[in-house]
Design an enzyme around this catalytic site. Structure first.
Site, PDB file in Angstrom:
ATOM      1  N   GLU A   1       6.286  -8.664  -1.137  1.00  0.00           N
ATOM      2  CA  GLU A   1       4.995  -8.438  -1.811  1.00  0.00           C
ATOM      3  C   GLU A   1       3.883  -8.781  -0.829  1.00  0.00           C
ATOM      4  O   GLU A   1       3.368  -9.899  -0.800  1.00  0.00           O
ATOM      5  CB  GLU A   1       4.950  -9.252  -3.105  1.00  0.00           C
ATOM      6  CG  GLU A   1       6.056  -8.762  -4.045  1.00  0.00           C
ATOM      7  CD  GLU A   1       6.204  -9.566  -5.314  1.00  0.00           C
ATOM      8  OE1 GLU A   1       7.129  -9.259  -6.074  1.00  0.00           O
ATOM      9  OE2 GLU A   1       5.406 -10.487  -5.538  1.00  0.00           O
TER      10      GLU A   1
ATOM     11  N   HIS B   1       7.632 -13.925  -3.245  1.00  0.00           N
ATOM     12  CA  HIS B   1       8.560 -12.806  -3.037  1.00  0.00           C
ATOM     13  C   HIS B   1       8.205 -12.161  -1.693  1.00  0.00           C
ATOM     14  O   HIS B   1       7.055 -11.768  -1.485  1.00  0.00           O
ATOM     15  CB  HIS B   1       8.442 -11.793  -4.177  1.00  0.00           C
ATOM     16  CG  HIS B   1       8.885 -12.349  -5.494  1.00  0.00           C
ATOM     17  ND1 HIS B   1       8.177 -12.177  -6.665  1.00  0.00           N
ATOM     18  CD2 HIS B   1       9.981 -13.086  -5.816  1.00  0.00           C
ATOM     19  CE1 HIS B   1       8.824 -12.782  -7.660  1.00  0.00           C
ATOM     20  NE2 HIS B   1       9.915 -13.335  -7.167  1.00  0.00           N
TER      21      HIS B   1
ATOM     22  N   HIS C   1       0.961 -11.916  -6.385  1.00  0.00           N
ATOM     23  CA  HIS C   1       2.177 -11.090  -6.269  1.00  0.00           C
ATOM     24  C   HIS C   1       1.786  -9.614  -6.266  1.00  0.00           C
ATOM     25  O   HIS C   1       0.639  -9.254  -6.533  1.00  0.00           O
ATOM     26  CB  HIS C   1       3.101 -11.339  -7.469  1.00  0.00           C
ATOM     27  CG  HIS C   1       3.749 -12.677  -7.460  1.00  0.00           C
ATOM     28  ND1 HIS C   1       5.096 -12.860  -7.269  1.00  0.00           N
ATOM     29  CD2 HIS C   1       3.222 -13.920  -7.596  1.00  0.00           C
ATOM     30  CE1 HIS C   1       5.383 -14.146  -7.303  1.00  0.00           C
ATOM     31  NE2 HIS C   1       4.268 -14.815  -7.499  1.00  0.00           N
TER      32      HIS C   1
ATOM     33  N   GLU D   1      -0.647  -9.899 -10.466  1.00  0.00           N
ATOM     34  CA  GLU D   1       0.159  -8.769  -9.984  1.00  0.00           C
ATOM     35  C   GLU D   1      -0.813  -7.738  -9.419  1.00  0.00           C
ATOM     36  O   GLU D   1      -1.561  -7.107 -10.152  1.00  0.00           O
ATOM     37  CB  GLU D   1       0.970  -8.161 -11.137  1.00  0.00           C
ATOM     38  CG  GLU D   1       1.959  -9.126 -11.783  1.00  0.00           C
ATOM     39  CD  GLU D   1       3.198  -9.378 -10.924  1.00  0.00           C
ATOM     40  OE1 GLU D   1       3.396  -8.661  -9.919  1.00  0.00           O
ATOM     41  OE2 GLU D   1       3.963 -10.307 -11.259  1.00  0.00           O
TER      42      GLU D   1
HETATM   43 ZN   LIG Z   1       6.418 -11.299  -7.154  1.00  0.00          ZN
END
Ligand SMILES: [Zn+2]
Length: 349
Positions: free
Chosen positions: A63, A60, A153, A217
């Site tokens: 990020e 992404h 991420h 994350e």
């Molecule tokens: Zn992500």
């Protein structure tokens, strides 16, 4: 692009430069062979590789902390400050989305690893290329030892647990207890064990290559070069240990230090009438007591079950057919060999 720029150590700058790419290989003073294999893909082959480690970022584009961390690791490896005892593949996935300061251009790339895609948009083209590169990496002629894939991420919403890892569901009988220990040493506040195949990049490596894989994350999204990488000090140390230590350390899982959740239900959006039953800005791992309205769609309602449930990744704006919310419960695990759920815990709320 001149090979001098590629060898300069500026992996991120080169990746987002938009300059025409040429594959190039060279050998560092410590004997490690480097291959700048494709845009955003840098492979290190160690003569003494004991394991094989993929560290990916930028799936992404907005990020950015993971992208900066991967760039930092690339600098240390290219300068010879870190000599890996592993084959290492570093990935910065989506340069166009990074330059556009956006999560994706056409489609969420982290749903595109279920199978080879058509080439209808840039995310599908990149996901296909990443699948091929990871397959090639894990099938190196000289390969032996464990396979690992950490896909980094940042969360797009607040979270009760600032740093957490998602363990993809795989049909492979993995001895993944060491993955849980690694994630605990990386200072992840929570682990979430998935209950179904997901089409994420880490799922791809777990399912197709039997890799010890997780999606991490890391905190919140921020503009490029506006992240405080000291927040990820323990993760960086753990990643360097994974790359440099020939023999696995005999660390143990410390019960109670890291929260663990098991996914018990997934709510999918199947029509445009889909609505969440709570604020769209609710933090990840927000707990809802029994009977709370979680979502409604075409007159059908979803409510929290008799124990209550916590929500993760709620998003009513996904495409029809995609996941709108995960429901999880806290559990106790054993990490002897394979991660095994022992029992469901009462929610501490
Ligand atoms: Zn992500």
């Amino acid at each position: 692009m001149s090979t001098d720029i590629q060898k300069s150590g500026e992996f991120l700058k080169v990746t987002i430069s938009g300059l025409p790419f040429e594959k190039c290989t060279w050998t560092l003073g410590n004997g490690v062979e480097v291959c700048h294999q494709d845009v955003g893909i840098l492979v290190f082959k160690s003569p003494n590789a004991k394991r094989n480690v993929v560290i990916s970022s930028g799936i992404h584009g907005d990020e950015t902390a993971p992208i900066e961390l991967v760039d930092k690791l690339a600098k240390s490896l290219l300068a010879g400050d870190v000599t890996p005892q592993a084959n290492v593949m570093l990935v910065i996935g989506h340069p166009d989305a990074i330059n556009a300061h956006t999560r994706f251009l056409k489609e969420n790339m982290n749903r595109l690893f279920k199978q080879e895609n058509d080439t209808a948009n840039i995310e599908r083209v990149i996901a296909n290329r990443l699948q091929h590169c990871v397959t090639e990496f894990f099938r190196l002629d000289s390969i032996s030892g464990e396979k690992w894939h950490l896909d980094l991420h940042s969360a797009i919403r607040g979270s009760k647990h600032y740093m957490f890892a998602v363990l993809p569901h795989t049909t492979k009988p993995q001895q993944n207890g060491s993955l849980a220990v690694f994630l605990q040493q990386s200072a992840m506040d929570a682990l979430m064990i998935s209950d179904a195949p997901s089409g994420t990049f880490s799922w791809y490596s777990a399912e197709h290559h039997d890799a010890l894989a997780a999606t991490l994350e890391m905190g919140r999204v921020a503009p490029l070069y506006h992240n405080d990488l000291s927040e990820f000090e323990f993760l960086e140390k753990a990643l360097i240990s994974l790359m440099t230590e020939g023999d696995a350390k005999s660390a143990n899982w410390i019960e109670g230090k890291t929260a663990v959740y098991q996914v018990c239900r997934t709510i999918y959006k199947t029509s445009n009438s889909f609505k969440l039953g709570f604020s769209g800005s609710a933090e990840n791992f927000t707990w809802f007591p029994s009977g709370s309205l979680l979502a409604e769609e075409d007159g059908k309602t979803y409510v929290a079950d008799e124990d209550g449930e916590s929500v993760v990744f709620p998003n009513a704006n996904v495409a029809i057919g995609q996941r709108a919310c995960l429901l999880v419960k806290p559990v106790s695990i054993s990490t002897e060999g394979k991660i095994t759920v022992q029992c469901i815990l009462p929610e501490a709320h």
